[in-house]
Motif scaffolding. Structure first.
Motif, short mmCIF file in Angstrom:
data_model
loop_
_atom_site.label_atom_id
_atom_site.label_comp_id
_atom_site.label_asym_id
_atom_site.label_seq_id
_atom_site.Cartn_x
_atom_site.Cartn_y
_atom_site.Cartn_z
N ALA A 192 45.80 -6.99 -10.63
CA ALA A 192 45.97 -6.26 -11.88
C ALA A 192 44.65 -6.17 -12.65
O ALA A 192 44.30 -5.11 -13.19
N VAL A 193 43.91 -7.26 -12.69
CA VAL A 193 42.63 -7.27 -13.39
C VAL A 193 41.63 -6.36 -12.69
O VAL A 193 40.91 -5.58 -13.33
N SER A 194 41.57 -6.44 -11.36
CA SER A 194 40.64 -5.59 -10.61
C SER A 194 40.94 -4.11 -10.83
O SER A 194 40.02 -3.30 -11.02
N ALA A 195 42.22 -3.75 -10.79
CA ALA A 195 42.60 -2.36 -11.03
C ALA A 195 42.24 -1.93 -12.45
O ALA A 195 41.86 -0.77 -12.68
N SER A 196 42.32 -2.86 -13.40
CA SER A 196 41.96 -2.56 -14.79
C SER A 196 40.47 -2.27 -14.92
O SER A 196 40.07 -1.33 -15.62
N TYR A 197 39.64 -3.08 -14.27
CA TYR A 197 38.20 -2.82 -14.29
C TYR A 197 37.89 -1.43 -13.74
O TYR A 197 37.07 -0.69 -14.30
#
Length: 414
Positions: free
Chosen positions: A78-83
């Motif tokens: 989720a964090v990677s997709a947000s970046y």
């Protein structure tokens, strides 16, 4: 009731079984390449295949080591997709007001592998063997919480849990936050990594999964007459939503507009859809009304179509009834499998790309418009160039949850 103003999709990030990044996923969708493969972690089970993220996927990029070690894979995704979504939207996190930014992530299960692993530890080795990180890694709210921590976001941080409609519910919730004026930017999407022996055995026992072990790549086959269930998958997608006026003011052209959305509940059965799609029809008609569109305005449908016999039949029946002018239909789960709580967000992102590129990816493993949904205009074989001004993305989940998102082209909006 007066419809809410449309919001702009200004960026998106995806991590799916088809690849790390929106570009890789889009390419696989257009090629119609199924991602289902034998899964060593499921060895010995009646269903021993799934759609996993590619082995080389780096879920820790951008994360400090002290943060990465304590996070579950689903939170990292989720964090990677947000970046990726923030970069795509051209946002500078150093200059935004963190109190005016929100996070809404759909997650239907949480990190089930942690519950499974720690339960076995407790049973075999006692309470002292249970990890102190069990709760902060396993809880379903943590993907949203970890995004907020990583980016310093201080506005609302929410999780929607409507089973396989969770990701779509997140976008609907995000639109409401923007319309209320509480936030200026929302990171909205879904994340799920629930493939493990327990979940696969449980879904198999209820007859939901394909058992096509002789043809694993062909196991997920939405709308095909010989379909026999879905294939478990994992992934994440995050979309950046802003009020359309705000996006234009900062010089950002929307990739598409989220023009309307609606939710309904079947109130029919815990896991089976209404056979005539009555609840889903309510959601579709209300989403069109919210977007101030008529049925004939819809050029394309991104179908929920999980590859289950009853689910695909009900959805096809409903689409034919509400949209009898035969808009094009595609079903991404033929390539990606079923990512559960992330599916609605991933498929919303794919719908945005379909509108932006004016190109409809084919439904994998559907070799012709036959069987259930024969009267639908299925896109098969190769991608279809098409003028698309408006499209809908359907998401349905256990419990009778239905969400429909209506997207329109930023170009056609002027």
């Amino acid at each position: 009731m007066k419809s809410l103003p449309p919001v702009a999709v200004t960026g998106l990030g995806m991590i799916t079984p088809a690849g790390d990044g929106a570009g890789a996923t889009w390419a696989a969708m257009c090629d119609g390449r199924p991602t289902a493969a034998t899964d060593p972690e499921l060895s010995g089970l009646p269903v021993d295949f799934s759609c996993r993220l590619p082995e080389k996927t780096d879920l820790s990029r951008g994360l400090l080591p002290r943060s990465s070690w304590r996070m579950s894979p689903v939170a990292k995704a989720a964090v990677s997709a947000s970046y990726d979504a923030i970069a795509d939207a051209g946002l500078n996190t150093a200059s935004w007001d963190p109190a005016r930014v929100a996070v809404v992530i759909g997650c239907g299960v949480g990190y089930l592998t942690q519950w499974h692993t720690q339960s076995l530890r407790l049973a075999h080795n006692g309470a002292s063997s249970v990890s102190p990180l069990t709760m902060p890694t396993a809880l379903a709210n943590m993907p949203a919480g970890e995004i907020a921590l990583a980016l310093g976001i201080q506005g609302p941080s929410l999780v929607t849990a409507t089973a396989c409609a969770s990701g779509a519910s997140a976008l609907m919730t995000a639109r409401g936050l923007l319309a209320s004026g509480q936030c200026d930017i929302v990171l909205a999407g879904g994340a799920e990594m629930a493939i493990n022996p327990l979940s696969v055995a449980a879904f198999h026992r209820m007859g939901a999964l394909s058992t096509r072990r002789h043809d694993v790549a062909g196991a997920s086959r939405p709308f095909a007459p010989e379909r026999d269930g879905f294939v478990m998958a994992e992934g994440a997608a995050v979309l950046i939503l802003e009020r359309a006026g705000d996006a234009v003011a900062r010089g950002r052209r929307p990739r598409a507009l989220l023009a309307g959305c609606a939710a309904s509940t079947d109130a029919y059965h815990p896991t089976s859809p209404h056979p005539q799609g009555e609840g889903t029809e309510v959601a579709l008609r209300q989403a069109l009304a919210d977007a101030e569109l008529s049925p004939v305005d819809i050029d394309h449908v991104n179908a929920h179509a999980t590859s289950t016999p009853s689910g695909d039949t009900a959805e096809a029946t409903m689409i034919n009834r509400v949209l009898p002018h035969h808009p094009s239909v595609t079903a991404p789960k033929g390539v990606l499998g079923h990512t559960l709580g992330a599916a609605g967000a991933i498929e919303a992102a794919l719908t945005v790309l379909t509108i932006e590129y004016q190109l409809v990816p084919p439904t994998a493993n559907l070799n012709g418009a036959v069987g259930e949904g024969a009267h639908l205009d299925h896109v098969v074989g190769t991608p279809r160039p098409q003028r698309i001004s408006a499209a809908v993305s359907n998401s349905f989940g256990f419990g009778g949850h239905n969400v429909v998102l209506a997207f329109t082209s930023a170009a056609s909006s002027g």
